[in-house]
Design an enzyme around this catalytic site. Structure first.
Site, mmCIF file in Angstrom:
data_model
loop_
_atom_site.group_PDB
_atom_site.id
_atom_site.type_symbol
_atom_site.label_atom_id
_atom_site.label_comp_id
_atom_site.label_asym_id
_atom_site.label_seq_id
_atom_site.Cartn_x
_atom_site.Cartn_y
_atom_site.Cartn_z
ATOM 1 N N CYS A 175 -0.216 3.975 2.626
ATOM 2 C CA CYS A 175 -0.174 3.773 4.076
ATOM 3 C C CYS A 175 0.061 2.302 4.423
ATOM 4 O O CYS A 175 1.193 1.846 4.365
ATOM 5 C CB CYS A 175 -1.439 4.318 4.746
ATOM 6 N N SER A 176 -0.982 1.557 4.764
ATOM 7 C CA SER A 176 -0.754 0.209 5.302
ATOM 8 C C SER A 176 -1.903 -0.741 5.011
ATOM 9 O O SER A 176 -2.063 -1.739 5.706
ATOM 10 C CB SER A 176 -0.562 0.299 6.809
ATOM 11 N N CYS A 177 -2.724 -0.455 4.003
ATOM 12 C CA CYS A 177 -3.940 -1.247 3.787
ATOM 13 C C CYS A 177 -3.641 -2.694 3.385
ATOM 14 O O CYS A 177 -2.776 -2.959 2.561
ATOM 15 C CB CYS A 177 -4.797 -0.602 2.707
ATOM 16 N N CYS A 197 0.900 -1.152 0.000
ATOM 17 C CA CYS A 197 0.000 0.000 0.000
ATOM 18 C C CYS A 197 0.934 1.195 0.000
ATOM 19 O O CYS A 197 1.518 1.513 1.025
ATOM 20 C CB CYS A 197 -0.908 0.013 1.230
HETATM 21 FE FE FE Z 1 -3.085 1.894 3.202
#
Ligand code: FE
Length: 198
Positions: A109-111, A106
């Site tokens: 971010c961190s999805c 991602c």
């Molecule tokens: Fe994310």
């Protein structure tokens, strides 16, 4: 002129600020602590990579299920009783082959599809991984322990808020004929992110 060093010194610690916010919720009859405990329970007990491992094992042993999984991941994992948050509108499953390695990231971010493959590891959230896996895929995979020959093509998938990915790893030759239960035990979160082969 205000003295900025004084302002710094008077800033409450993170713990104090959390306590203050919690106290404010409690004072208004909102059970913050209970909600946090419930959330932690969900993370630790329900959003676990064992879910995705069951999906992979089923796909390896049931070709019709695999077809449905690749066509509509969200609907297919639902057949196994697995759910995703409403904003995870699509689960896109990418199948690896002996000559293709899919990997997810991602960049923003961190999805992840966290209810299926578990919460993202710390390195997945790191700017280092998010930026470099796109430009230097082969090098980054090697740094993570997956040294792929040039003959294996690498494809990187960038997650968005509503489209989550999981990788369907190649089933190891020596596991042909194993039960779904046995197969599920060898599937790891890293393999479903695409930074490991089994
Ligand atoms: Fe994310």
């Amino acid at each position: 002129m205000p003295d900025s060093s004084n302002i710094q010194q008077n800033t409450a610690s993170v713990e104090q600020r959390i306590d203050a916010i919690e106290a404010m919720f409690e004072a208004r009859g909102m059970k913050a602590r209970e909600a946090i405990d419930e959330f932690e329970h969900t993370i630790e007990e329900k959003w676990i990579p064992e879910n995705g491992a069951r999906v992979v094992a089923k796909a390896w042993t049931d070709p019709e299920f695999k077809k449905r999984l690749l066509a509509n991941g969200r609907a297919a994992v639902g057949e196994l009783g697995l759910t995703m948050p409403p904003h995870h509108r699509h689960l896109v499953v990418k199948e690896n082959s002996p000559t293709l390695q899919n990997v997810i990231c991602c960049t923003l971010c961190s999805c992840t599809a966290f209810s299926i493959i578990g919460l993202p590891p710390d390195w997945y959230k790191d700017l280092e991984y998010r930026s470099r896996i796109v430009r230097q895929s082969r090098t980054v995979l090697k740094e993570l322990g997956l040294d792929l020959p040039e003959s294996i093509y690498i494809r990187v998938w960038d997650t968005t808020a509503d489209t989550r990915y999981m990788i369907l790893p190649v089933q190891p030759e020596h596991t042909k004929g194993w039960s779904e239960e046995e197969l599920a035990k060898i599937v790891t979160k890293d393999a479903m992110i695409g930074v490991a082969r089994l």
